[in-house]
Write an enzyme that holds these catalytic residues in place. Structure first.
Site, PDB file in Angstrom:
ATOM      1  N   GLU A 194      -5.082   4.350   7.868  1.00  9.69           N
ATOM      2  CA  GLU A 194      -4.720   5.681   8.381  1.00  9.69           C
ATOM      3  C   GLU A 194      -4.922   6.646   7.219  1.00  9.69           C
ATOM      4  OE1 GLU A 194      -4.003   6.366  11.373  1.00  9.69           O
ATOM      5  OE2 GLU A 194      -3.299   4.506  12.285  1.00  9.69           O
ATOM      6  N   CYS A 224      -1.007  14.524   7.430  1.00 10.56           N
ATOM      7  CA  CYS A 224      -2.406  14.147   7.700  1.00 10.56           C
ATOM      8  C   CYS A 224      -2.902  14.836   8.956  1.00 10.56           C
ATOM      9  CB  CYS A 224      -2.511  12.638   7.836  1.00 10.56           C
ATOM     10  SG  CYS A 224      -1.328  11.947   8.992  1.00 10.56           S
TER      11      CYS A 224
HETATM   12  P1  NAP Z   1      -2.650   8.069  -1.940  1.00 14.94           P
HETATM   13  O1  NAP Z   1      -2.776   8.513  -3.330  1.00 14.94           O
HETATM   14  O2  NAP Z   1      -3.776   7.352  -1.321  1.00 14.94           O
HETATM   15  O3  NAP Z   1      -1.327   7.147  -1.892  1.00 14.94           O
HETATM   16  C1  NAP Z   1      -0.930   6.479  -0.722  1.00 14.94           C
HETATM   17  C2  NAP Z   1      -0.484   5.069  -1.094  1.00 14.94           C
HETATM   18  O4  NAP Z   1      -1.606   4.336  -1.583  1.00 14.94           O
HETATM   19  C3  NAP Z   1       0.543   5.034  -2.208  1.00 14.94           C
HETATM   20  O5  NAP Z   1       1.407   3.951  -1.985  1.00 14.94           O
HETATM   21  C4  NAP Z   1      -0.307   4.791  -3.443  1.00 14.94           C
HETATM   22  O6  NAP Z   1       0.414   4.209  -4.490  1.00 14.94           O
HETATM   23  C5  NAP Z   1      -1.348   3.858  -2.902  1.00 14.94           C
HETATM   24  N1  NAP Z   1      -2.618   3.876  -3.607  1.00 14.94           N
HETATM   25  C6  NAP Z   1      -3.214   4.916  -4.228  1.00 14.94           C
HETATM   26  N2  NAP Z   1      -4.411   4.548  -4.722  1.00 14.94           N
HETATM   27  C7  NAP Z   1      -4.569   3.239  -4.412  1.00 14.94           C
HETATM   28  C8  NAP Z   1      -5.593   2.285  -4.665  1.00 14.94           C
HETATM   29  N3  NAP Z   1      -6.700   2.595  -5.324  1.00 14.94           N
HETATM   30  N4  NAP Z   1      -5.425   1.031  -4.192  1.00 14.94           N
HETATM   31  C9  NAP Z   1      -4.318   0.698  -3.513  1.00 14.94           C
HETATM   32  N5  NAP Z   1      -3.308   1.557  -3.245  1.00 14.94           N
HETATM   33  C10 NAP Z   1      -3.432   2.811  -3.686  1.00 14.94           C
HETATM   34  O7  NAP Z   1      -2.306   9.229  -0.943  1.00 14.94           O
HETATM   35  P2  NAP Z   1      -1.456  10.530  -1.237  1.00 14.94           P
HETATM   36  O8  NAP Z   1      -2.373  11.526  -1.791  1.00 14.94           O
HETATM   37  O9  NAP Z   1      -0.217  10.233  -1.968  1.00 14.94           O
HETATM   38  O10 NAP Z   1      -1.053  10.888   0.277  1.00 14.94           O
HETATM   39  C11 NAP Z   1      -1.672  11.844   0.980  1.00 14.94           C
HETATM   40  C12 NAP Z   1      -2.872  11.315   1.733  1.00 14.94           C
HETATM   41  O11 NAP Z   1      -2.437  10.424   2.754  1.00 14.94           O
HETATM   42  C13 NAP Z   1      -3.573  12.432   2.454  1.00 14.94           C
HETATM   43  O12 NAP Z   1      -4.963  12.245   2.397  1.00 14.94           O
HETATM   44  C14 NAP Z   1      -3.076  12.279   3.878  1.00 14.94           C
HETATM   45  O13 NAP Z   1      -3.901  12.857   4.845  1.00 14.94           O
HETATM   46  C15 NAP Z   1      -2.988  10.809   4.007  1.00 14.94           C
HETATM   47  N6  NAP Z   1      -2.080  10.439   5.099  1.00 14.94           N
HETATM   48  C16 NAP Z   1      -2.623   9.911   6.232  1.00 14.94           C
HETATM   49  C17 NAP Z   1      -1.799   9.612   7.314  1.00 14.94           C
HETATM   50  C18 NAP Z   1      -2.339   9.029   8.599  1.00 14.94           C
HETATM   51  O14 NAP Z   1      -1.543   8.562   9.394  1.00 14.94           O
HETATM   52  N7  NAP Z   1      -3.636   9.036   8.823  1.00 14.94           N
HETATM   53  C19 NAP Z   1      -0.433   9.869   7.216  1.00 14.94           C
HETATM   54  C20 NAP Z   1       0.068  10.413   6.051  1.00 14.94           C
HETATM   55  C21 NAP Z   1      -0.769  10.689   4.988  1.00 14.94           C
HETATM   56  P3  NAP Z   1       0.898   5.089  -5.764  1.00 14.94           P
HETATM   57  O15 NAP Z   1       1.805   6.138  -5.247  1.00 14.94           O
HETATM   58  O16 NAP Z   1       1.567   4.090  -6.615  1.00 14.94           O
HETATM   59  O17 NAP Z   1      -0.354   5.653  -6.355  1.00 14.94           O
END
Ligand code: NAP
Length: 479
Positions: free
Chosen positions: A241, A275
């Site tokens: 997601e 998102c």
């Molecule tokens: P993010 O950096 O991707 O972090 C989300 C999760 O992934 C965190 O637990 C993070 O851990 C982990 N993570 C980050 N990089 C990773 C990697 N290379 N390998 C494995 N895990 C990894 O996302 P964010 O920027 O905090 O959150 C916002 C994003 O999420 C936006 O793009 C938003 O649109 C999306 N989102 C999508 C949905 C949906 O339902 N489609 C819902 C909500 C949010 P750490 O915090 O330890 O880095």
């Protein structure tokens, strides 16, 4: 069953701590989980799963209903935790906790039906489909809806008979542990669901652990690619997601005032950090000026304020880093020809504050057009007509939510159902998720679905079973 206390403990360990985005002050610190502890937790979860999968739907339902009751009874406490760790307003936090409770109740009541054996008439011997749990699912979750994102996955996964390990975003450790506590208090076996305070660099290794059956990630495109590659390398199921840059079409027949209200609500949910927030408003030129004025008035109503105060409509963003990134997107867009109609300036105060902002004259080549803008910034893009607006909406790497604003409901229904390349589409409504409707995206917004029957069937073995008496075996067909 192994307990965290029995697991190998390193002599010295790292800590993780949340920072209050309203003040930029550090909060409580927590010891992180070591790689060895994570592996032991996966093993213990797998062992607990073998017992859990044999429990009845009625037994699991009682546990998940209890989780709903605990969430409701502690909603103030959990809302405050979210406010302190990621800046959500208390009002939105309470609503989020209630949404989690509703979701738990929904899956506690409906999982048995969603996963009931399905007989299939194949014109002869008995045939049916069963839905058996897969095992332990690793859930990598984001900070923006710290409770909802986890329960959205966990309630159906546990009801289906799976176990789960949670690796939550590093800035919400208190929420991550509180969720574990709720589930344990509700009666989820201790080893079946564990929160691991792991850095994201440990996720790849854990996906490859033999005790992990599958992985689900809600987060950014970059994290999605990394998780998908790790899962692909060991041929494990993954659900992603990811981000969105949801387009709302504002057609020429619209009631501009009503459209602006929907637009602002869709944009400003969770301070714009959703998102499925409406992010690009693609407006047919004949109503452009009127829509700009109306949406500025609506967005002006989202004044920044103390997130702990009732009625505050816009708190801080999740971190100063995220605020700086959104300001970069706004200033780069203006430099490339966009026009600021509202906001767009970093206020002089401590914390991750950014005002409600409206940009117009947004076009390709500007970050507000090409990238996901994860904060309180509405981007207005002009279109010549309906067909042009649809082309602009679909010319995006994302395909999560979308919307159509029009007085003509038949027209809206047609565009929503047939034209827009997105996993969700709303006509004259603001974007949202609902346990009864499938949720997910296409293109770089990810794949797989959460919620409803589609969601609960992501982490099950959809098994075809054919049964015939042995004496009929001579009639077996080979094809
Ligand atoms: P993010 O950096 O991707 O972090 C989300 C999760 O992934 C965190 O637990 C993070 O851990 C982990 N993570 C980050 N990089 C990773 C990697 N290379 N390998 C494995 N895990 C990894 O996302 P964010 O920027 O905090 O959150 C916002 C994003 O999420 C936006 O793009 C938003 O649109 C999306 N989102 C999508 C949905 C949906 O339902 N489609 C819902 C909500 C949010 P750490 O915090 O330890 O880095």
């Amino acid at each position: 069953m192994a307990d965290q206390a029995e697991l190998a403990r390193p002599e010295s360990r790292d800590t993780v701590r949340a920072v209050n985005p309203a003040t930029d002050q550090p909060g409580k610190s927590y010891e992180t989980t070591s790689r060895e502890e994570a592996a032991a937790a996966a093993k213990a979860a797998h062992s607990a799963f073998r017992d859990w999968r044999g429990t009845s739907f009625a037994d699991r339902s009682a546990v998940i209903h209890k989780a709903a009751a605990i969430l409701r009874s502690r909603h103030d406490e959990f809302a405050r935790l979210m406010t302190e760790e990621m800046g959500k307003t208390l009002d939105e936090g309470r609503a989020e906790v209630e949404k989690c409770a509703v979701h738990c109740d929904w899956f506690a009541d409906h999982a048995a039906d969603y996963l009931a054996r399905q007989p299939v008439d194949i014109g002869g011997p008995e045939a049916f489909v069963t839905f058996n749990p897969l095992g332990v699912v690793l859930a990598v979750m984001p900070w923006n809806f710290p409770f909802w994102q986890v329960f959205r996955f966990a309630a159906p996964a546990l009801m289906a008979g799976n176990g789960a390990l949670l690796k939550h975003a590093s800035n919400v450790p208190g929420c991550a542990l509180a969720i574990e506590e709720v589930l344990h208090q509700a009666g989820v076996p201790r080893d079946l669901f564990r929160t691991l305070l792991l850095p994201s660099s440990e996720v790849e290794g854990l996906i490859k652990d033999e005790n992990i059956a599958a992985v689900t990630l809600t987060g950014s495109v970059a994290a999605g690619k990394s998780v998908a590659m790790a899962a692909g390398s060991v041929l494990k199921k993954c659900v992603l997601e990811l981000g969105g840059s949801d387009a709302y079409l504002v057609l020429e027949d619209v009631d501009v005032e009503a459209a602006a209200k929907v637009a602002a609500t869709a944009r400003m949910v969770n301070g714009g950090q959703s998102c499925i927030a409406g992010k690009r408003f693609i407006v047919v030129r004949s109503v452009l000026d009127a829509f700009e004025q109306a949406v500025v008035e609506e967005m002006r109503g989202y004044e920044m304020g103390d997130p702990t105060q009732k009625g505050t409509k816009l708190g801080p963003m999740q971190s100063v880093k995220a605020r700086d990134e959104i300001h970069r997107q706004v200033t780069d867009s203006v430099r490339a020809g966009a026009r600021l109609l509202l906001g767009g300036h970093v206020p002089e105060r401590q914390g991750a504050w950014y005002p409600a902002t409206v940009l117009t004259d947004v076009r390709a080549g500007q970050p507000a057009h090409d990238e996901e803008v994860f904060g309180p910034v509405a981007a207005i893009i002009a279109a010549e007509d309906e067909a042009h607006a649809i082309r602009i909406a679909n010319a995006s790497e994302f395909g999560l939510g979308s919307g159509v604003l029009t007085r003509d409901v038949d027209r809206g229904r047609r565009i929503a159902s047939e034209e827009l390349e997105a996993g969700l589409c709303f006509v004259n409504e603001n974007v949202r998720s609902d346990p009864r409707m499938p949720f997910g995206g296409v293109k770089h917004s990810g794949f797989g679905r959460e919620c409803a029957d589609y969601g609960i069937r992501e982490f099950v073995n959809i098994k075809s079973v054919h049964v015939r008496p042995l004496e009929d075996a001579a009639h077996n067909r080979v094809e």
